[in-house]
Design an enzyme around this catalytic site. Structure first.
Site, PDB file in Angstrom:
ATOM      1  N   THR A  29       0.851  -1.204   0.000  1.00 33.44           N
ATOM      2  CA  THR A  29       0.000   0.000   0.000  1.00 33.44           C
ATOM      3  C   THR A  29       0.881   1.247   0.000  1.00 33.44           C
ATOM      4  O   THR A  29       1.949   1.238   0.626  1.00 33.44           O
ATOM      5  CB  THR A  29      -0.887   0.007   1.270  1.00 33.44           C
ATOM      6  OG1 THR A  29      -1.733  -1.144   1.223  1.00 33.44           O
ATOM      7  CG2 THR A  29      -1.768   1.246   1.367  1.00 33.44           C
ATOM      8  N   SER A  83       6.467  -1.067  -0.132  1.00 37.97           N
ATOM      9  CA  SER A  83       7.454  -0.031   0.139  1.00 37.97           C
ATOM     10  C   SER A  83       7.664   0.062   1.653  1.00 37.97           C
ATOM     11  O   SER A  83       7.258  -0.832   2.398  1.00 37.97           O
ATOM     12  CB  SER A  83       6.987   1.296  -0.445  1.00 37.97           C
ATOM     13  OG  SER A  83       8.020   2.251  -0.325  1.00 37.97           O
ATOM     14  N   ALA A  84       8.307   1.134   2.099  1.00 39.07           N
ATOM     15  CA  ALA A  84       8.561   1.324   3.527  1.00 39.07           C
ATOM     16  C   ALA A  84       8.710   2.813   3.795  1.00 39.07           C
ATOM     17  O   ALA A  84       8.971   3.602   2.879  1.00 39.07           O
ATOM     18  CB  ALA A  84       9.835   0.584   3.931  1.00 39.07           C
ATOM     19  N   LYS A  95       7.139   0.649   8.796  1.00 38.41           N
ATOM     20  CA  LYS A  95       6.040   0.733   7.842  1.00 38.41           C
ATOM     21  C   LYS A  95       4.777   1.169   8.579  1.00 38.41           C
ATOM     22  O   LYS A  95       4.700   1.095   9.789  1.00 38.41           O
ATOM     23  CB  LYS A  95       5.804  -0.634   7.186  1.00 38.41           C
ATOM     24  CG  LYS A  95       6.963  -1.054   6.287  1.00 38.41           C
ATOM     25  CD  LYS A  95       6.712  -2.330   5.508  1.00 38.41           C
ATOM     26  CE  LYS A  95       5.380  -2.458   4.875  1.00 38.41           C
ATOM     27  NZ  LYS A  95       4.973  -1.318   4.030  1.00 38.41           N
ATOM     28  N   GLU A 104      -0.254  -5.676   5.910  1.00 37.06           N
ATOM     29  CA  GLU A 104       1.078  -5.770   5.280  1.00 37.06           C
ATOM     30  C   GLU A 104       1.942  -6.795   6.016  1.00 37.06           C
ATOM     31  O   GLU A 104       2.665  -7.579   5.405  1.00 37.06           O
ATOM     32  CB  GLU A 104       1.759  -4.397   5.288  1.00 37.06           C
ATOM     33  CG  GLU A 104       1.077  -3.398   4.358  1.00 37.06           C
ATOM     34  CD  GLU A 104       1.595  -1.975   4.457  1.00 37.06           C
ATOM     35  OE1 GLU A 104       1.347  -1.202   3.528  1.00 37.06           O
ATOM     36  OE2 GLU A 104       2.237  -1.620   5.462  1.00 37.06           O
ATOM     37  N   LYS A 122      14.556   6.888   1.763  1.00 38.74           N
ATOM     38  CA  LYS A 122      14.041   5.999   2.818  1.00 38.74           C
ATOM     39  C   LYS A 122      15.148   5.219   3.544  1.00 38.74           C
ATOM     40  O   LYS A 122      14.882   4.546   4.531  1.00 38.74           O
ATOM     41  CB  LYS A 122      13.047   4.991   2.215  1.00 38.74           C
ATOM     42  CG  LYS A 122      11.870   5.603   1.461  1.00 38.74           C
ATOM     43  CD  LYS A 122      10.862   6.207   2.390  1.00 38.74           C
ATOM     44  CE  LYS A 122       9.622   6.737   1.737  1.00 38.74           C
ATOM     45  NZ  LYS A 122       8.732   5.773   1.150  1.00 38.74           N
TER      46      LYS A 122
HETATM   47  C1  5RP Z   1       1.714   1.807   4.192  1.00 41.04           C
HETATM   48  C2  5RP Z   1       3.188   1.637   4.172  1.00 41.04           C
HETATM   49  C3  5RP Z   1       3.943   2.219   3.021  1.00 41.04           C
HETATM   50  O1  5RP Z   1       4.723   1.212   2.463  1.00 41.04           O
HETATM   51  C4  5RP Z   1       4.821   3.330   3.500  1.00 41.04           C
HETATM   52  O2  5RP Z   1       4.019   4.261   4.205  1.00 41.04           O
HETATM   53  C5  5RP Z   1       5.523   4.029   2.333  1.00 41.04           C
HETATM   54  O3  5RP Z   1       4.588   4.736   1.591  1.00 41.04           O
HETATM   55  P1  5RP Z   1       4.921   5.571   0.292  1.00 41.04           P
HETATM   56  O4  5RP Z   1       5.174   4.598  -0.809  1.00 41.04           O
HETATM   57  O5  5RP Z   1       3.683   6.377   0.070  1.00 41.04           O
HETATM   58  O6  5RP Z   1       6.128   6.430   0.566  1.00 41.04           O
HETATM   59  O7  5RP Z   1       3.790   1.078   5.049  1.00 41.04           O
HETATM   60  O8  5RP Z   1       1.143   1.337   5.384  1.00 41.04           O
END
Ligand code: 5RP
Length: 222
Positions: A29, A83-84, A95, A104, A122
């Site tokens: 997400t 992603s993270a 996350k 997740e 990141k």
């Molecule tokens: C969602 C997550 C996403 O992986 C994290 O917030 C990174 O988001 P983005 O790709 O918008 O930078 O853990 O719960």
């Protein structure tokens, strides 16, 4: 599109190289995953379908004509893309910025391979600059907040957010997480905590990092 988004998109498209024909793809997400779903739609005829970590990703996948299966019918998956908010050099992550941390973590746990797609902002040496999200049962808000203060964090209730599981989120500021595995264990053991957004025990296997000069690939050391 700003540079960070360009790098997210670059890394998301690079992830297609890790997909095998006929696979069921675990999908995370967030904004990076938005680009991944766009990329995935270009090979939708060669995959079997997807399982999703949030209602938002489910509707994005369905809009692209990708079949989404109910996770409850699976006990393992070959691959998960997510992603993270932060990732360290041991491939441990924070996350939950998008509030989807519990689903997740379930998908990450049941996947043989976790591919983490990030832009280079990141990458951190020590986790904790990004406030650590914790999904909690609403009635535990005061109790969990008090316990978090005892371990040195500053909890902040995330306003106007109800997770897909009907719970709330607190974000914990000012943690310097030197031992992510024990911190994950400690916070997860508090009554009322559903999931802490530390992915330390189940970390990523591969990180695809979007940088100005291309994609950097890091693999987990044993
Ligand atoms: C969602 C997550 C996403 O992986 C994290 O917030 C990174 O988001 P983005 O790709 O918008 O930078 O853990 O719960």
């Amino acid at each position: 599109m700003n540079l960070v988004d360009k790098l997210k998109k670059k890394a998301a498209w690079a992830a297609l190289d890790y997909i095998h024909p006929g696979a069921i793809i675990g999908v995370g997400t967030g904004t990076t995953i938005f680009y991944f779903i766009e990329a995935l739609s270009t090979i939708k005829d060669i995959i079997y379908g997807a399982v999703s970590s949030s209602n938002t990703s489910t509707s994005l996948l369905q809009k692209q004509g990708i079949q989404v299966f109910n996770l409850k019918n699976f006990n393992s998956l070959t691959i998960y893309f997510d992603s993270a908010d932060e990732i360290n050099h041991q491939m441990q992550m924070i996350k939950g910025g998008g509030a989807a941390l519990t689903r997740e973590k379930i998908i990450a746990a049941m996947s043989k391979k976790f591919v983490c797609i990030v832009d280079k902002s990141k990458i951190v040496n020590v986790l904790g600059r990004f406030p650590l999200p914790i999904e909690i049962i609403p009635m535990a808000l005061s109790y969990v907040s008090k316990e978090i203060i005892k371990i040195g964090g500053q909890p902040k209730y995330r306003k106007n957010i109800i997770t897909d599981n009907g719970n709330i989120i607190i974000d914990v500021y000012n943690l310097c997480i030197k031992d992510p595995i024990s911190m994950e264990k400690k916070i997860n053991s508090l009554p009322g905590v559903v999931t802490v957004g530390l992915f330390a025990k189940r970390r990523a296997d591969i990180a695809l990092i979007g940088t100005k000069s291309g994609i950097k690939v890091i693999r987990k050391m044993k």
